[in-house]
Write a protein that holds these residues in place. Structure first.
Motif, mmCIF file in Angstrom:
data_model
loop_
_atom_site.group_PDB
_atom_site.id
_atom_site.type_symbol
_atom_site.label_atom_id
_atom_site.label_comp_id
_atom_site.label_asym_id
_atom_site.label_seq_id
_atom_site.Cartn_x
_atom_site.Cartn_y
_atom_site.Cartn_z
ATOM 1 N N SER A 17 2.204 10.228 7.200
ATOM 2 C CA SER A 17 2.117 9.929 5.769
ATOM 3 C C SER A 17 1.793 8.458 5.460
ATOM 4 C CB SER A 17 3.430 10.304 5.080
ATOM 5 O OG SER A 17 4.503 9.490 5.539
ATOM 6 N N LYS A 29 -0.153 5.291 4.530
ATOM 7 C CA LYS A 29 -1.427 5.026 3.859
ATOM 8 C C LYS A 29 -2.030 3.741 4.398
ATOM 9 C CE LYS A 29 0.150 7.146 -0.468
ATOM 10 N NZ LYS A 29 0.452 6.890 -1.901
ATOM 11 N N THR A 30 -3.311 3.781 4.769
ATOM 12 C CA THR A 30 -4.035 2.595 5.226
ATOM 13 C C THR A 30 -5.413 2.589 4.571
ATOM 14 O OG1 THR A 30 -5.156 3.602 7.132
ATOM 15 C CG2 THR A 30 -2.879 2.843 7.470
ATOM 16 N N LYS A 31 -6.209 1.573 4.889
ATOM 17 C CA LYS A 31 -7.574 1.477 4.373
ATOM 18 C C LYS A 31 -8.588 2.096 5.328
ATOM 19 C CE LYS A 31 -6.354 -0.938 0.728
ATOM 20 N NZ LYS A 31 -6.401 -0.338 -0.631
ATOM 21 N N GLU A 44 0.825 -1.214 0.000
ATOM 22 C CA GLU A 44 0.000 0.000 0.000
ATOM 23 C C GLU A 44 0.857 1.261 0.000
ATOM 24 O OE1 GLU A 44 -3.681 2.138 0.138
ATOM 25 O OE2 GLU A 44 -3.278 0.009 -0.210
ATOM 26 N N ASN A 45 2.051 1.166 0.602
ATOM 27 C CA ASN A 45 2.915 2.339 0.735
ATOM 28 C C ASN A 45 4.145 2.278 -0.178
ATOM 29 O OD1 ASN A 45 2.000 4.150 3.240
ATOM 30 N ND2 ASN A 45 1.470 2.012 3.649
#
Length: 263
Positions: free
Chosen positions: A217, A219-221, A169-170
């Protein structure tokens, strides 16, 4: 205490713990390791360890302990490593626990290294099996980043397997990052260098994750409500369960009502 308020508290406490980690990053060791599969072991034997990587969170300086490196130093060829595995593993863990002794006051940041299947207890048990005396790390010095992230971002912040999914995701995922069955296959095929490279990659990913959580910074869901919960519901719960606050709210409401009548 109600569930909404508990969620607010867990989030706040986890953020505070992470803040403290970053405030003394030079005293934080990030650790990860690779081992033989700990599933499908009908004889109950402990999984053999192939490599351990440790990294200073501030400097990024990384030290590794690997079965194939020990074999090279001891003069064994890669093809004959399996015949001397226990001896080489014992030497590798000797070096690791010497490092632990020299960093006993540090905080150890890890990913799910919690039990006898996979974790600090598993490494210690394996060392005992090989005749060593492990240096125990005080539980107060152990911080599980995977649990910390659940408290900050909520349980469903990323799909399983979480470390790999979060790396993807990152944009941290690289070819040398292997997981699950691929790790088991690599061990069975005696691809110890491959496992070592994956361990180094994972300790790098863990360090980058905590740095991105700190600077906001990552990113997750998770959405805003997943992360912060219902603050209004938490406030209502707090009022109901705290008689002092309830009395204050009642007084303020009464005074407001009186002022409204006078006007």
């Amino acid at each position: 205490m109600g569930q909404a308020w508990k969620k607010v508290q867990k989030h706040r406490q986890a953020k505070h713990k992470l803040y403290n980690l970053m405030a003394k990053a030079d005293q934080v060791i990030v650790i990860h390791y690779s081992c033989e599969s700990f599933y499908e072991r009908p004889d109950g034997s402990s999984p053999r360890i192939t490599s351990i990587a440790v990294r200073n969170l501030e400097s990024g300086q990384t030290t590794s302990f690997s079965i194939h490196q020990v074999a090279e130093i001891e003069g064994y060829s890669a093809s004959g490593l399996g015949q001397h595995y226990n001896k080489l593993e014992k030497i590798m863990l000797d070096h690791f626990y010497d490092y632990v002794r020299r960093h006993s006051s540090y905080i150890w940041l890890h990913w799910n290294m919690r039990d006898i299947n996979y974790g600090f207890p598993a490494i210690a048990h394996r060392y005992k099996v090989l005749g060593g005396q492990p240096e125990l790390i005080n539980e107060s010095k152990l911080v599980d980043l995977s649990r910390l992230l659940k408290d900050i971002y909520d349980d469903a912040y990323i799909p399983h397997p979480r470390l790999k999914s979060l790396a993807e995701e990152n944009s941290m995922l690289r070819q040398d990052f292997i997981d699950g069955k691929a790790e088991a296959d690599a061990f069975d095929n005696e691809e110890y260098v491959k496992l070592h490279q994956s361990t180094l990659r994972k300790v790098d990913v863990i360090a980058k994750i905590v740095e991105r959580v700190d600077d906001g910074s990552l990113k997750t869901k998770s959405n805003w409500k997943d992360i912060y919960g219902n603050y209004l519901a938490a406030f209502v719960e707090l009022i109901k369960e705290n008689p002092v606050i309830s009395a204050m709210v009642a007084i303020i409401s009464f005074v407001s009502a009186v002022i409204g009548i006078i006007k």
